[in-house]
Design a protein around this motif. Structure first.
Motif, mmCIF file in Angstrom:
data_model
loop_
_atom_site.group_PDB
_atom_site.id
_atom_site.type_symbol
_atom_site.label_atom_id
_atom_site.label_comp_id
_atom_site.label_asym_id
_atom_site.label_seq_id
_atom_site.Cartn_x
_atom_site.Cartn_y
_atom_site.Cartn_z
ATOM 1 N N TYR A 1 -68.596 26.568 -28.481
ATOM 2 C CA TYR A 1 -67.545 27.433 -27.817
ATOM 3 C C TYR A 1 -67.332 27.094 -26.304
ATOM 4 N N LEU A 2 -68.394 26.530 -25.683
ATOM 5 C CA LEU A 2 -68.099 26.268 -24.361
ATOM 6 C C LEU A 2 -67.278 24.878 -24.207
ATOM 7 N N VAL A 3 -67.725 24.013 -24.939
ATOM 8 C CA VAL A 3 -67.102 22.618 -25.073
ATOM 9 C C VAL A 3 -65.542 22.515 -25.893
ATOM 10 N N LEU A 4 -65.553 23.679 -26.881
ATOM 11 C CA LEU A 4 -64.025 23.591 -27.645
ATOM 12 C C LEU A 4 -63.192 24.511 -27.341
ATOM 13 N N PHE A 5 -63.776 25.447 -26.834
ATOM 14 C CA PHE A 5 -62.807 26.846 -26.423
ATOM 15 C C PHE A 5 -62.682 27.046 -24.734
ATOM 16 N N GLY A 6 -63.766 26.662 -24.186
ATOM 17 C CA GLY A 6 -63.698 26.693 -22.891
ATOM 18 C C GLY A 6 -62.466 25.998 -21.946
ATOM 19 N N PRO A 7 -62.149 24.728 -22.332
ATOM 20 C CA PRO A 7 -61.097 24.032 -21.804
ATOM 21 C C PRO A 7 -59.744 24.839 -22.024
ATOM 22 N N LEU A 8 -59.900 25.369 -23.120
ATOM 23 C CA LEU A 8 -58.626 26.032 -23.656
ATOM 24 C C LEU A 8 -58.463 27.518 -22.835
ATOM 25 N N MET A 9 -59.672 27.822 -22.763
ATOM 26 C CA MET A 9 -59.646 29.193 -21.984
ATOM 27 C C MET A 9 -59.319 29.005 -20.550
ATOM 28 N N GLU A 10 -59.606 27.981 -19.871
ATOM 29 C CA GLU A 10 -59.349 27.660 -18.536
ATOM 30 C C GLU A 10 -57.834 27.521 -18.239
ATOM 31 N N ARG A 11 -57.004 27.155 -19.138
ATOM 32 C CA ARG A 11 -55.492 27.176 -18.964
ATOM 33 C C ARG A 11 -54.961 28.399 -19.280
ATOM 34 N N ILE A 12 -55.502 29.217 -20.224
ATOM 35 C CA ILE A 12 -54.888 30.251 -20.696
ATOM 36 C C ILE A 12 -55.107 31.384 -19.358
ATOM 37 N N VAL A 13 -56.278 31.327 -18.815
ATOM 38 C CA VAL A 13 -56.620 32.150 -17.605
ATOM 39 C C VAL A 13 -55.622 31.982 -16.451
ATOM 40 N N THR A 14 -55.470 30.707 -16.087
ATOM 41 C CA THR A 14 -54.502 30.481 -14.897
ATOM 42 C C THR A 14 -52.995 30.680 -15.363
ATOM 43 N N SER A 15 -52.826 30.891 -16.359
ATOM 44 C CA SER A 15 -51.303 30.670 -16.761
ATOM 45 C C SER A 15 -50.725 32.441 -17.358
ATOM 46 N N THR A 16 -51.833 33.102 -17.628
ATOM 47 C CA THR A 16 -51.651 34.254 -18.372
ATOM 48 C C THR A 16 -52.000 35.569 -17.409
#
Length: 255
Positions: free
Chosen positions: A33-48
């Motif tokens: 989850y850290l490796v595969l979902f974390g980077p996606l979460m990083e973009r979602i948090v900054t734009s949502t």
């Protein structure tokens, strides 16, 4: 009592140390989850809008180590079912060991194992990803993880002793834990800015939502009463009830 707890704890810890691969296996899912979902979460948090305060890693990392406690502790009953099948519980019945100590020795092993796995995940998030969190907040969240593991392991042992069925046990655990996971906001926080009103209202009824919120507050360094009080009270009450339930079940089983 303390001697009995230590003997049971040492037995279970020794068995675990002989097969340390289980420690690594338990860490694999949160690491993915850290490796595969974390980077996606990083973009979602900054734009949502609507996410809790803090970076994506202070939102995701504490949630993942609490998820680790949820799943590793609720499956602890499998080991007890194996002990029942192999006659270990029958042999323990004839010993003078306290029945409550039988439970506490086991759940302490579960709690310390989960904390060790949580430390590995947190360290990885610091070294590889952009996690920044205060030491006090991390230690507090690790305490929450350990207490939650003791809580759910106690319930898992009680359910295993009640069912005594290796097929029914995982089916029941999965049917209960899946909605608990989805409604706790572990992967994506359930806030008023993100979720519809009906989903937010249901999530507030889920006690684990408040525990996850407290863990996230610790990682972002928010130790205020508003951030910590509800989750702390919920966790202490849950732990008291589940340990009592597990101890009562052990007493009845070994009467």
């Amino acid at each position: 009592m303390l001697r009995d707890i230590w003997l049971i704890f040492r037995r279970d810890a020794t068995l675990l140390s002989r097969n340390p691969a289980w420690l690594a296996i338990g860490v694999m899912q949160p690491v993915l989850y850290l490796v595969l979902f974390g980077p996606l979460m990083e973009r979602i948090v900054t734009s949502t809008p609507g996410f809790p305060p803090g970076s994506s890693w202070t939102i995701l990392t504490p949630a993942l180590i609490i998820q680790l406690a949820l799943f590793s502790a609720t499956t602890a009953g499998f080991s007890l079912l194996a002990d029942l099948r192999n006659g270990v519980v029958e042999r323990l019945r004839v010993t003078p060991a306290s029945r409550v100590a039988l439970l506490l020795g086991k759940v302490l092993t579960n709690g310390l194992t989960t904390v060790a796995q949580a430390i590995i995940i947190t360290t990885l998030a610091f070294l590889v990803f952009d996690l920044s969190a205060p030491l006090g907040g991390i230690l507090l969240t690790l305490l929450i993880v350990g207490m939650l593991s003791v809580t759910l392991a106690s319930a898992s042992y009680a359910v295993a002793l009640t069912l005594r069925n290796e097929e029914a046990f995982p089916a029941l655990v999965n049917s209960v834990m899946m909605p608990v996971l989805l409604l706790s906001g572990i992967l994506v926080p359930i806030t008023t800015g993100l979720a519809p009103d009906w989903l937010y209202a249901i999530s507030r009824v889920n006690p684990f939502t408040h525990i996850v919120d407290a863990g996230r507050a610790g990682f972002r360094g928010d130790f205020s009463v508003d951030a910590m009080l509800t989750g702390s009270i919920v966790l202490v009450v849950l732990m008291s009830l589940c340990v009592y339930w597990g101890a009562r079940t052990f007493r009845r089983e070994n009467a």
